[in-house]
Scaffold this active site. Structure first.
Site, short mmCIF file in Angstrom:
data_model
loop_
_atom_site.label_atom_id
_atom_site.label_comp_id
_atom_site.label_asym_id
_atom_site.label_seq_id
_atom_site.Cartn_x
_atom_site.Cartn_y
_atom_site.Cartn_z
CD GLN A 1 -5.34 -1.02 0.77
OE1 GLN A 1 -4.38 -0.28 0.92
NE2 GLN A 1 -6.37 -0.69 0.02
CE LYS B 1 -8.71 4.93 1.36
NZ LYS B 1 -8.82 6.18 2.12
CB THR B 2 -9.71 10.28 -1.05
OG1 THR B 2 -8.89 9.40 -0.28
CG2 THR B 2 -9.76 11.62 -0.36
NE ARG C 1 0.42 0.62 -1.04
CZ ARG C 1 -0.81 1.10 -1.07
NH1 ARG C 1 -1.00 2.40 -0.97
NH2 ARG C 1 -1.86 0.32 -1.22
CG ASP D 1 -10.77 7.37 4.74
OD1 ASP D 1 -11.05 6.38 4.03
OD2 ASP D 1 -9.82 8.14 4.49
CD GLU D 2 -7.46 3.99 5.01
OE1 GLU D 2 -7.73 2.78 4.92
OE2 GLU D 2 -6.70 4.57 4.22
#
Length: 733
Positions: free
Chosen positions: A250, A32-33, A600, A219-220
């Site tokens: 998330q 995504k980044t 993770r 973002d997020e």
């Protein structure tokens, strides 16, 4: 190189869609980044706007810094002055320019949690209330919630009118708001709320900022709360070019106000919005993703998507049910040693748990085995005394009305201005409706002795000289000047205490951080630097470069990744937590947290649950987490092949035995039989024993073996050992 090289089809689609609202639903590890930064670079390269017309909002300073670095690398020119930052830093930037319109001065200071606690204690003392008995953190949470729903004293009076413990909360809330205004200070919530107040009070200013930013990125987005959502609506009203990136699966911060409906309702809130799903995962193995998908599919409140990957299938996901939390720590430690033996470094591994209290037993076991570890989110550089002292000095230079900072440093180093003097000054300042600094400035010191008054005047003279010297130095130069003129550095150098020598080293690191700030800031200033420090999140504050195995809560693990992950404490009432089972939507958030934990892991995932756990000194029976049942088809259970002591539910599987054997020195000599052994004596878990070389320890488990029972013993100083009962030089303590 073309900007679109190395992007998959969905990522390209997101980058190329430049007009109108866009929701990028980005699964864990889906890049995504990369999409967000490439899209910013593409818009600038296409000449759709200049770099000052883009606003990109993140949740941590680290994420903002990473975004700037990536955009700069793609474009090949400096973007340090772009509007890329956290919600709080962006609002601070706006308020520095505009806050005078709502009754503050632009040199306001920002209170962190420690400052807030100090302010509440000050209010309690003034009200004659018991500081030690008061639940300060609970009250501050209520202050935050009350502000964020736009309510005040009357609301709290109504809510707590029948509660003898909390019935004064409304009065205290009102005093808290009054004091922060008097001290020209804002807390974290105020930064966004005062920006909203500014936009509501001054619609021309709101329109100016909305028109300024042609493209807004968030973002997020799944972690935004109501006030952040309202701010976004103001800033996108004119151009409507908003791109939000996030993953509803998330969303794990409901407990601090995050509203998952913001991402779920994006298409309703922003008409003609385009939605692009990023489902290809570049982080984890196929088997790990199968486990993640098998968990999250059970949530009803979500946008449907399923992670997939071209990575290898990977190793089996191992699940082990153990007898106790002590055995859990031993099992995980054995796995860690096995992974180390097979080529992984300790830095490749992380132990995840639901609550901070679970870390203790892992720390003790790792320590006994001599395995390096560090607790992520534990030690925070900017929370150290000496750093907070220097920051408090700097805050007073910028805003002399800040009583909280003044009280921290007026007698540091020692100047003979004690708590009694401060209390008298505080009372008088409150009566006169002014700050303590102004009281000293006006020489209204009749309540203290002539000798003390002289010391206060000396302090004032020193601080005024520092203020007058500010413009003669760079930020870092001024801090060095301040450390010298206040005597702070000399006091540490003269001290014989070992910890004061460490404090000197920390101050050196602090000065280095300021120099780094000066290199990256568009226009370095003391006000801007103080804002950047005050706005550091817990993640930003945590020291980097920790050596060894990482230990952390699952919340702290969000955004991180490790080759090997140990997910522990998978029991009902712990994970999912007891409270979540009975809360509306609580169970779904816990499931999202489990999904975050699983994703993770890159290559190996180990999961444990315990049948008993020590809670407040008592051994409690525990049941396996419902999440284990949801992932059962995609995990391999590591079951013991033999029963070890039917009266105690602790066991070691053959696979763990084999791991320990692999780690032993193959050429080690077998211990010779001695006269003093435990042969013929009944031994059970929990018994205290003493070894001739290893000292005292506790028996963890007993396994029947043909040539003598095998004892697993946790020695106080030598760690975990497996010994033959009939051969080892042991005796009952």
């Amino acid at each position: 190189m073309n900007l679109l090289d190395n992007l998959n089809d969905k990522q390209k689609e997101a980058v190329l869609h430049t007009e109108g609202p866009l929701l990028v639903l980005a699964g864990a590890g889906s890049g995504k980044t990369k999409v967000l930064t490439t899209r910013i670079a593409h818009i600038l390269n296409e000449g759709l706007c200049n770099k000052y017309e883009i606003l990109a909002i993140t949740f941590t300073n680290k994420a903002a810094s990473e975004m700037k670095v990536r955009v700069e690398k793609i474009l090949g020119y400096d973007v340090s002055d772009m509007w890329i930052g956290t919600f709080h830093s962006i609002c601070t930037r706006i308020l520095r320019r505009e806050i005078t319109h709502i009754g503050y001065t632009s040199n306001f200071t920002i209170y962190d949690r420690a400052d807030q606690i100090s302010l509440v204690k000050e209010i309690l003392r003034e009200k004659g209330m018991d500081v030690k008995e008061f639940q300060t953190n609970a009250f501050l949470s209520i202050v935050s919630n009350t502000k964020n729903i736009g309510e005040g004293k009357e609301y709290l009076d109504s809510v707590y009118k029948d509660n003898p413990t909390f019935k004064r909360y409304g009065e205290l809330f009102e005093e808290y708001v009054k004091k922060t205004k008097m001290y020209n200070s804002l807390d974290f919530d105020d930064l966004i709320l005062k920006t909203l107040e500014l936009f509501k009070t001054c619609p021309d200013i709101a329109e100016r900022y909305s028109g300024r930013f042609k493209y807004v990125f968030v973002d997020e987005y799944q972690d935004t709360n109501k006030s952040q959502y309202d701010l976004i609506r103001y800033l996108t009203e004119k151009n409507n070019n908003i791109c939000v990136v996030g993953d509803g699966d998330q969303s794990i911060y409901g407990w601090r106000g995050a509203d998952i409906s913001n991402i779920l309702n994006f298409e309703k809130d922003f008409k003609n919005a385009k939605v692009i799903l990023l489902e290809q995962n570049y982080r984890s193995s196929k088997k790990i993703l199968k486990v993640a998908n098998s968990i999250i599919k059970n949530n009803e409140e979500r946008k449907d998507k399923s992670l997939w990957t071209e990575n290898d299938h990977g190793d089996d996901i191992i699940y082990k049910k153990v007898g106790s939390d002590l055995e859990e720590s031993i099992t995980v430690t054995n796995w860690i040693e096995h992974m180390k033996y097979n080529g992984y470094s300790f830095e490749d591994m992380a132990i995840l748990y639901r609550t901070n209290s679970q870390s203790r037993i892992f720390e003790e076991t790792l320590m006994r085995e001599g395995i390096n570890y560090h607790v992520v989110g534990g030690l925070k550089f900017y929370d150290r005394k000496e750093i907070k002292d220097i920051v408090a000095y700097l805050k007073i230079i910028v805003n002399s009305d800040d009583n909280i900072s003044l009280k921290r440093i007026i007698n540091s180093p020692k100047r003979g201005i004690g708590d009694t003097t401060l209390a008298k000054l505080e009372v008088e300042a409150n009566i006169k409706g002014m700050s303590i600094y102004k009281l000293i400035e006006k020489d209204l010191l009749y309540m203290v002795s002539p000798a003390t008054a002289a010391k206060l005047r000396e302090f004032l003279f020193m601080m005024n000289n520092l203020k007058n010297s500010l413009d003669s130095f760079s930020v870092s130069g001024f801090v060095e000047f301040l450390l010298d003129k206040t005597g702070y550095l000399k006091a540490l150098k003269d001290s014989k205490l070992r910890e004061d020598k460490t404090r000197l080293e920390n101050i050196g690191a602090f000065l280095t951080a300021i120099i780094d700030y000066e290199k990256s800031a568009e226009e370095p200033s003391l006000e801007d630097y103080l804002a950047s420090v005050s706005l550091l999140s817990d993640v930003d504050k945590t020291e980097e470069g920790g050596k060894g195995v990482s230990l952390m809560t699952i919340h702290a693990a969000k955004g991180l990744e490790y080759k090997v992950v140990f997910l522990t404490g998978m029991e009902e009432g712990l994970f999912p937590s007891e409270r979540s089972i009975y809360e509306r939507d609580g169970l779904e958030e816990e499931r999202r947290l489990c999904y975050v934990a699983v994703t993770r892991a890159e290559e190996r995932l180990y999961i444990t649950s315990s049948m008993t756990r020590r809670v407040f000194g008592k051994t409690m029976s525990k049941e396996e987490s419902r999440f284990i049942e949801e992932m059962k088809e995609n995990i391999v259970e590591d079951k013991p092949k033999e029963i070890i002591n039917t009266n105690f539910r602790e066991s070691y599987s053959t696979s763990v035995d084999n791991m320990a054997n692999d780690l032993r020195d193959p050429f080690a000599k077998k211990p010779k039989q001695t006269k003093k052994t435990l042969e013929g004596i009944e031994i059970k878990p929990g018994d205290k024993v003493k070894h001739k070389a290893f000292g005292e320890g506790t028996v963890v488990s007993v396994a029947e073996k043909a040539d003598g029972d095998e004892l697993v013993i946790a020695f106080d100083k030598k760690g975990i050992k497996k010994l033959n009962k009939n051969l080892a030089p042991l005796e009952i303590v």
